[in-house]
Design a protein around this motif. Structure first.
Motif, PDB file in Angstrom:
ATOM      1  N   THR A  47      54.071  -7.790 -17.629  1.00  0.00           N
ATOM      2  CA  THR A  47      53.870  -7.015 -18.851  1.00  0.00           C
ATOM      3  C   THR A  47      53.458  -7.948 -19.985  1.00  0.00           C
ATOM      4  OG1 THR A  47      55.557  -5.429 -18.169  1.00  0.00           O
ATOM      5  CG2 THR A  47      54.961  -5.454 -20.506  1.00  0.00           C
ATOM      6  N   VAL A  48      52.428  -7.573 -20.725  1.00  0.00           N
ATOM      7  CA  VAL A  48      51.937  -8.403 -21.838  1.00  0.00           C
ATOM      8  C   VAL A  48      51.819  -7.553 -23.098  1.00  0.00           C
ATOM      9  CG1 VAL A  48      50.176 -10.016 -22.650  1.00  0.00           C
ATOM     10  CG2 VAL A  48      50.598  -9.774 -20.194  1.00  0.00           C
ATOM     11  N   THR A  49      52.357  -8.063 -24.190  1.00  0.00           N
ATOM     12  CA  THR A  49      52.165  -7.445 -25.499  1.00  0.00           C
ATOM     13  C   THR A  49      51.498  -8.451 -26.428  1.00  0.00           C
ATOM     14  OG1 THR A  49      54.379  -8.125 -26.220  1.00  0.00           O
ATOM     15  CG2 THR A  49      54.158  -5.931 -25.259  1.00  0.00           C
ATOM     16  N   VAL A  50      50.825  -7.932 -27.426  1.00  0.00           N
ATOM     17  CA  VAL A  50      50.122  -8.770 -28.408  1.00  0.00           C
ATOM     18  C   VAL A  50      50.663  -8.415 -29.786  1.00  0.00           C
ATOM     19  CG1 VAL A  50      47.882  -9.449 -29.347  1.00  0.00           C
ATOM     20  CG2 VAL A  50      48.066  -8.721 -26.948  1.00  0.00           C
ATOM     21  N   LEU A  51      51.106  -9.434 -30.511  1.00  0.00           N
ATOM     22  CA  LEU A  51      51.668  -9.210 -31.842  1.00  0.00           C
ATOM     23  C   LEU A  51      50.915 -10.042 -32.877  1.00  0.00           C
ATOM     24  CD1 LEU A  51      53.937  -7.908 -33.565  1.00  0.00           C
ATOM     25  CD2 LEU A  51      55.296  -9.967 -33.124  1.00  0.00           C
ATOM     26  N   VAL A  52      50.257  -9.380 -33.801  1.00  0.00           N
ATOM     27  CA  VAL A  52      49.574 -10.058 -34.901  1.00  0.00           C
ATOM     28  C   VAL A  52      50.506 -10.037 -36.111  1.00  0.00           C
ATOM     29  CG1 VAL A  52      47.526 -10.153 -36.368  1.00  0.00           C
ATOM     30  CG2 VAL A  52      47.355  -9.236 -34.027  1.00  0.00           C
ATOM     31  N   VAL A  53      50.764 -11.209 -36.666  1.00  0.00           N
ATOM     32  CA  VAL A  53      51.611 -11.296 -37.859  1.00  0.00           C
ATOM     33  C   VAL A  53      50.686 -11.486 -39.055  1.00  0.00           C
ATOM     34  CG1 VAL A  53      53.593 -12.387 -38.943  1.00  0.00           C
ATOM     35  CG2 VAL A  53      53.409 -12.361 -36.449  1.00  0.00           C
ATOM     36  N   ILE A  54      50.517 -10.429 -39.825  1.00  0.00           N
ATOM     37  CA  ILE A  54      49.554 -10.400 -40.922  1.00  0.00           C
ATOM     38  C   ILE A  54      50.231 -10.918 -42.185  1.00  0.00           C
ATOM     39  CG2 ILE A  54      48.094  -8.871 -42.301  1.00  0.00           C
ATOM     40  CD1 ILE A  54      47.951  -7.068 -39.781  1.00  0.00           C
ATOM     41  N   ASP A  55      49.759 -12.066 -42.642  1.00  0.00           N
ATOM     42  CA  ASP A  55      50.415 -12.757 -43.756  1.00  0.00           C
ATOM     43  C   ASP A  55      49.544 -12.768 -45.004  1.00  0.00           C
ATOM     44  OD1 ASP A  55      52.199 -14.412 -45.200  1.00  0.00           O
ATOM     45  OD2 ASP A  55      51.119 -16.210 -44.551  1.00  0.00           O
ATOM     46  N   SER A  56      49.995 -12.088 -46.030  1.00  0.00           N
ATOM     47  CA  SER A  56      49.371 -12.168 -47.359  1.00  0.00           C
ATOM     48  C   SER A  56      47.865 -11.912 -47.316  1.00  0.00           C
ATOM     49  CB  SER A  56      49.647 -13.542 -47.982  1.00  0.00           C
ATOM     50  OG  SER A  56      51.007 -13.889 -47.888  1.00  0.00           O
ATOM     51  N   CYS A  57      47.438 -10.912 -46.583  1.00  0.00           N
ATOM     52  CA  CYS A  57      46.005 -10.643 -46.436  1.00  0.00           C
ATOM     53  C   CYS A  57      45.478  -9.766 -47.576  1.00  0.00           C
ATOM     54  CB  CYS A  57      45.725  -9.960 -45.102  1.00  0.00           C
ATOM     55  SG  CYS A  57      45.891 -11.063 -43.681  1.00  0.00           S
ATOM     56  N   SER A  58      44.326 -10.146 -48.096  1.00  0.00           N
ATOM     57  CA  SER A  58      43.662  -9.352 -49.130  1.00  0.00           C
ATOM     58  C   SER A  58      42.314  -8.828 -48.643  1.00  0.00           C
ATOM     59  CB  SER A  58      43.464 -10.199 -50.395  1.00  0.00           C
ATOM     60  OG  SER A  58      42.711 -11.371 -50.109  1.00  0.00           O
TER      61      SER A  58
END
Length: 229
Positions: free
Chosen positions: A35-46
Motif C-alpha cells: 500500500t502506498v500513500t502520497v502526502l504533500v505538505v504545503i508550506d506557506s504557499c502563495s
C-alpha cells in the motif's frame, strides 16, 4: 508493508504536477500487496500549489495533503512524516516537489530491503538540465559527485527509512537547511543499517533560485558564480 511518500512544497506550482505524475508511475510498478500513500505538505504557499495538488487528489485517492505555515524545511518534513506514521506507514520515502522520481524508484527500495537488513536508504540525484549552466560548472559537479554504490551523499529529495528508525533517531530537527544531513548523522549514531545506493535515483531541478540558503540549488549557484568570475 505500507509506504508513505512525503513531499514538502513551498510555491512549487511549476513542478508539483510533474512530481506527482512521476510518483504515480513509480507506484504502479509495485505489487498490489504493498500500500502506498502520497502526502504533500504545503508550506506557506502563495501560488497555485494547493489547487494543483487538489486536482491530483481528485485523480488519485492515494494523494493527500497538509497545510502549514512553518517556513522551515525541517519542521515541514517532520510534520508530514509523523502524520504518515500515525496513519500506519511503516516505510517513509522522502522526495521534493521540484524533483522527478524514476519509475523504479520504489521497486529498487524494496529490492534493497529484501537483499539485506536496511533501516535507511540514501539515494542519488541526477541533474535535469545543464543547458543554462557553464560547461565548467558541469565538469566541477561531475568531479565532485560520487554516482556509485557506497557513495556518501545525502539528499532530502531521495531519502527513505523505516518508521521505527525515524522515531528512535528523533526525527527531522527544526532546521532551515541540512535537516537531512542532521537526521542521517543521528541514524548513524543509533547504529541504523544504511544503504548508500545509486540504484535509487531521483532527477532533480538545476534551478539556481534556492528555497534553502544552503541547499542543492545554492550549491549549484555557488559553482556557477565561481566559474563566471
Amino acid at each position: 508493508m505500507k509506504i508513505s511518500i512525503v513531499i514538502p512544497a513551498h510555491n512549487e506550482a511549476t513542478s508539483i504536477t510533474q512530481c506527482l505524475v512521476a510518483i504515480q508511475a513509480a507506484i504502479k510498478q509495485l505489487p498490489s500487496t504493498i500500500t502506498v500513500t502520497v502526502l504533500v505538505v504545503i508550506d506557506s504557499c502563495s501560488d497555485d500549489t494547493l489547487t494543483l495538488v487538489e486536482s491530483m487528489r481528485l485523480k488519485s485517492a492515494s494523494v493527500d495533503y497538509l497545510c502549514c505555515d512553518y517556513q522551515c524545511i525541517g519542521q515541514v518534513r517532520d510534520l508530514g512524516i509523523r502524520h504518515a506514521i500515525a496513519s500506519g506507514a511503516t516505510w517513509l520515502a522522502c522526495t521534493d516537489a521540484d524533483s522527478i522520481v524514476t519509475q523504479d524508484w520504489l521497486t529498487q527500495q524494496i529490492a534493497h530491503i529484501k537483499d539485506q537488513p536496511t533501516d535507511v536508504i540514501c539515494g542519488v540525484v541526477s541533474v535535469d538540465s545543464w543547458a543554462h549552466l557553464t560547461p565548467q560548472t558541469r565538469k566541477d559537479y561531475t568531479a565532485h559527485y560520487q554516482d556509485r554504490m557506497g557513495h556518501r551523499h545525502i539528499h532530502g529529495a531521495n531519502l527513505s527509512f523505516s518508521s521505527e528508525a525515524y522515531l528512535v533517531a528523533g526525527g527531522f530537527a527544526p532546521l532551515s537547511c541540512h535537516e537531512d544531513v542532521d537526521l542521517v548523522k543521528r541514524f548513524e549514531s543509533q547504529g541504523c543499517a544504511i544503504t548508500w545506493s545509486n540504484r535509487v535515483r531521483v532527477i532533480t531541478s538545476s534551478r539556481l533560485q534556492a528555497r534553502a540558503t544552503e541547499g542543492f540549488a545554492a550549491f549549484l549557484a555557488t559553482l556557477e558564480t565561481n566559474n563566471l568570475q
